[in-house]
Design a protein around this motif. Sequence first.
Motif, short mmCIF file in Angstrom:
data_model
loop_
_atom_site.label_atom_id
_atom_site.label_comp_id
_atom_site.label_asym_id
_atom_site.label_seq_id
_atom_site.Cartn_x
_atom_site.Cartn_y
_atom_site.Cartn_z
N ASN A 287 10.94 0.91 4.11
CA ASN A 287 9.73 1.43 4.73
C ASN A 287 10.07 2.73 5.45
O ASN A 287 11.14 2.84 6.04
N SER B 113 1.47 -7.01 -2.12
CA SER B 113 0.69 -7.41 -0.93
C SER B 113 -0.78 -7.39 -1.33
O SER B 113 -1.15 -6.88 -2.40
N ARG B 114 -1.61 -7.90 -0.44
CA ARG B 114 -3.04 -7.91 -0.76
C ARG B 114 -3.59 -6.49 -0.88
O ARG B 114 -4.43 -6.22 -1.73
N GLN C 249 -0.31 -12.27 7.65
CA GLN C 249 -0.83 -12.95 6.45
C GLN C 249 0.10 -12.75 5.24
O GLN C 249 0.09 -13.54 4.31
N HIS C 250 0.88 -11.68 5.25
CA HIS C 250 1.87 -11.48 4.19
C HIS C 250 3.14 -12.29 4.51
O HIS C 250 3.68 -12.97 3.64
N ARG D 234 0.83 -1.21 0.00
CA ARG D 234 0.00 0.00 0.00
C ARG D 234 0.87 1.26 0.00
O ARG D 234 0.50 2.28 -0.58
N SER E 77 3.93 -3.38 5.28
CA SER E 77 4.09 -3.25 6.74
C SER E 77 4.60 -4.53 7.39
O SER E 77 5.31 -4.48 8.39
N GLN F 14 -0.26 -11.67 -6.00
CA GLN F 14 -0.35 -11.51 -4.53
C GLN F 14 0.43 -12.59 -3.78
O GLN F 14 0.26 -13.78 -3.99
N VAL F 15 1.28 -12.13 -2.86
CA VAL F 15 2.05 -13.03 -2.00
C VAL F 15 1.36 -13.09 -0.63
O VAL F 15 0.95 -12.06 -0.11
N GLN G 77 -0.92 -15.49 2.58
CA GLN G 77 -1.80 -16.59 2.97
C GLN G 77 -2.87 -16.88 1.93
O GLN G 77 -3.17 -18.03 1.67
N THR G 78 -3.46 -15.83 1.35
CA THR G 78 -4.48 -16.07 0.33
C THR G 78 -3.91 -15.86 -1.07
O THR G 78 -4.64 -15.79 -2.04
P1 FAD Z 1 -0.12 -1.55 5.04
O1 FAD Z 1 -0.27 -2.47 6.18
O2 FAD Z 1 -1.05 -0.42 4.91
O3 FAD Z 1 1.39 -1.06 5.02
C1 FAD Z 1 1.87 -0.05 4.17
C2 FAD Z 1 3.29 0.26 4.62
O4 FAD Z 1 3.88 1.18 3.72
C3 FAD Z 1 3.38 0.87 6.01
O5 FAD Z 1 4.24 0.12 6.82
C4 FAD Z 1 3.94 2.27 5.75
O6 FAD Z 1 4.83 2.71 6.79
C5 FAD Z 1 4.69 2.07 4.45
N1 FAD Z 1 4.82 3.30 3.65
C6 FAD Z 1 3.89 4.26 3.40
N2 FAD Z 1 4.40 5.20 2.60
C7 FAD Z 1 5.68 4.85 2.32
C8 FAD Z 1 6.71 5.43 1.55
N3 FAD Z 1 6.53 6.57 0.85
N4 FAD Z 1 7.91 4.80 1.50
C9 FAD Z 1 8.14 3.65 2.19
N5 FAD Z 1 7.17 3.05 2.93
C10 FAD Z 1 5.96 3.64 3.00
N6 FAD Z 1 -2.11 -9.66 2.92
C11 FAD Z 1 -1.21 -10.05 2.01
O7 FAD Z 1 -0.28 -9.32 1.67
N7 FAD Z 1 -1.32 -11.31 1.42
C12 FAD Z 1 -2.30 -12.18 1.74
O8 FAD Z 1 -2.35 -13.27 1.17
C13 FAD Z 1 -3.27 -11.78 2.73
N8 FAD Z 1 -4.25 -12.63 3.11
C14 FAD Z 1 -5.12 -12.23 4.09
C15 FAD Z 1 -6.09 -13.13 4.54
C16 FAD Z 1 -6.96 -12.76 5.56
C17 FAD Z 1 -7.98 -13.73 6.02
C18 FAD Z 1 -6.87 -11.44 6.12
C19 FAD Z 1 -7.81 -11.02 7.22
C20 FAD Z 1 -5.91 -10.56 5.66
C21 FAD Z 1 -5.03 -10.91 4.64
N9 FAD Z 1 -4.06 -10.03 4.18
C22 FAD Z 1 -3.14 -10.47 3.27
C23 FAD Z 1 -4.04 -8.62 4.56
C24 FAD Z 1 -3.05 -8.26 5.64
O9 FAD Z 1 -3.63 -8.44 6.91
C25 FAD Z 1 -2.63 -6.78 5.52
O10 FAD Z 1 -3.77 -5.96 5.58
C26 FAD Z 1 -1.87 -6.45 4.24
O11 FAD Z 1 -0.81 -7.38 4.04
C27 FAD Z 1 -1.31 -5.06 4.33
O12 FAD Z 1 -0.68 -4.73 3.13
P2 FAD Z 1 0.48 -3.65 3.09
O13 FAD Z 1 1.59 -4.06 4.00
O14 FAD Z 1 0.79 -3.41 1.66
O15 FAD Z 1 -0.27 -2.35 3.63
#
Ligand code: FAD
Length: 332
Positions: A297, A245-246, A282-283, A220, A278, A259-260, A262-263
């Motif tokens: 990050n 990520s998801r 699940q990631h 994200r 982050s 997508q990498v 659990q799902t």
């Molecule tokens: P965030 O958690 O929002 O993290 C974004 C990160 O980016 C933050 O750490 C922030 O500090 C950093 N950031 C922001 N701006 C910048 C910048 N300019 N430069 C550097 N860093 C920055 N997730 C998966 O990935 N894969 C799965 O298979 C998966 N399966 C799931 C299954 C279930 C049943 C559930 C409930 C959830 C699942 N999830 C899965 C979702 C998981 O819980 C997280 O919500 C998801 O992984 C978060 O994605 P993220 O790290 O990209 O986003």
Amino acid sequence: MSKFQGVWVFIEQLAGEVAPVSWELLGAGRTLADNLEGELAGVLLGHEVKHLVSEVWAYGADKVYLIEDPVLQFYRTAPYARALVQAVKEYQPEILLLGATSLGRDLSGAVATALGTGLTADCTGLAIQPETRFLEQTRPAFGGNVMATILCRRHRPQMATVRPRVMPMPSRREGRRGELVRVDVTFDADEARAEVIEIITEKNKAVYLDRAEIIVAGGRGVGSKENFALLEELAGVLGGTLAASRAAVEAGWLPPEYQVGQTGVTVRPKIYFAIGISGAIQHLVGMQGADVIVAVNNDPDAPIFKIATYGIVGDFREVVPALTAEFRLRLD
Ligand code: FAD
């Protein structure tokens, strides 16, 4: 139950090419068989696939059960399931492992149903309970919040599927030999019920994400589809593959097959770049087997840094182009 002996691994092949997960399962199966003081076997189905038998021995099987027939040239559920069920009934293995691939998921369900036994899908850990000899089948449950260990107490074989890249690849021993057992199965002409007319190979690179050696994954924090161009450039210089990520997939920045987690796909590359991710559990379950993890990050407290080999605190918009430029310089 004591009639059931040995650990079997289903050797998945398509057009004579074995899915690497089968070798990974032979590695895991070796440990289980040694703990049970039993033998490890591969069960190989197909048409004119005998040349693969020596490979199955090389990856650690003591025995290969081979079922060859023109009907088995292309995978179809009915003949494959019936052949495997017949072999299991005849030779009675204690444990049967399959890869959690599209084929393995389809076949394992059909076989477990026909045998009236239990099946645990997508295991991340397999072990033998010493006092009972039960197979401990561990997998995430309730959205990854708990790890459940499942036992199949009353039925045999104990069946489990494991996703590609969850188990490490065992070493291959050239020239290692074992025993070959041919299993005769008679098929009816119309048994397959479906005809394979053509196999069209998917050209999408992400399909091979689970075999990629270098992965540049964005989350994200990457902020937009356009920003993924910076990650693509880094992946290009390193000869790597993009992933997400998801959160990034749900935002529509990359298609779901990237997508990498659990799902999504489980990966085990040599290097995994986690950029703007982050580090949610699940990631992590999908990528923590990477040899080297490089996290970028801007939040120094992001959980990804707990498992990262190298952590870079900063804005990816500055860090990623700097990495790309440096690698370009060194790799040219
Ligand atoms: P965030 O958690 O929002 O993290 C974004 C990160 O980016 C933050 O750490 C922030 O500090 C950093 N950031 C922001 N701006 C910048 C910048 N300019 N430069 C550097 N860093 C920055 N997730 C998966 O990935 N894969 C799965 O298979 C998966 N399966 C799931 C299954 C279930 C049943 C559930 C409930 C959830 C699942 N999830 C899965 C979702 C998981 O819980 C997280 O919500 C998801 O992984 C978060 O994605 P993220 O790290 O990209 O986003």
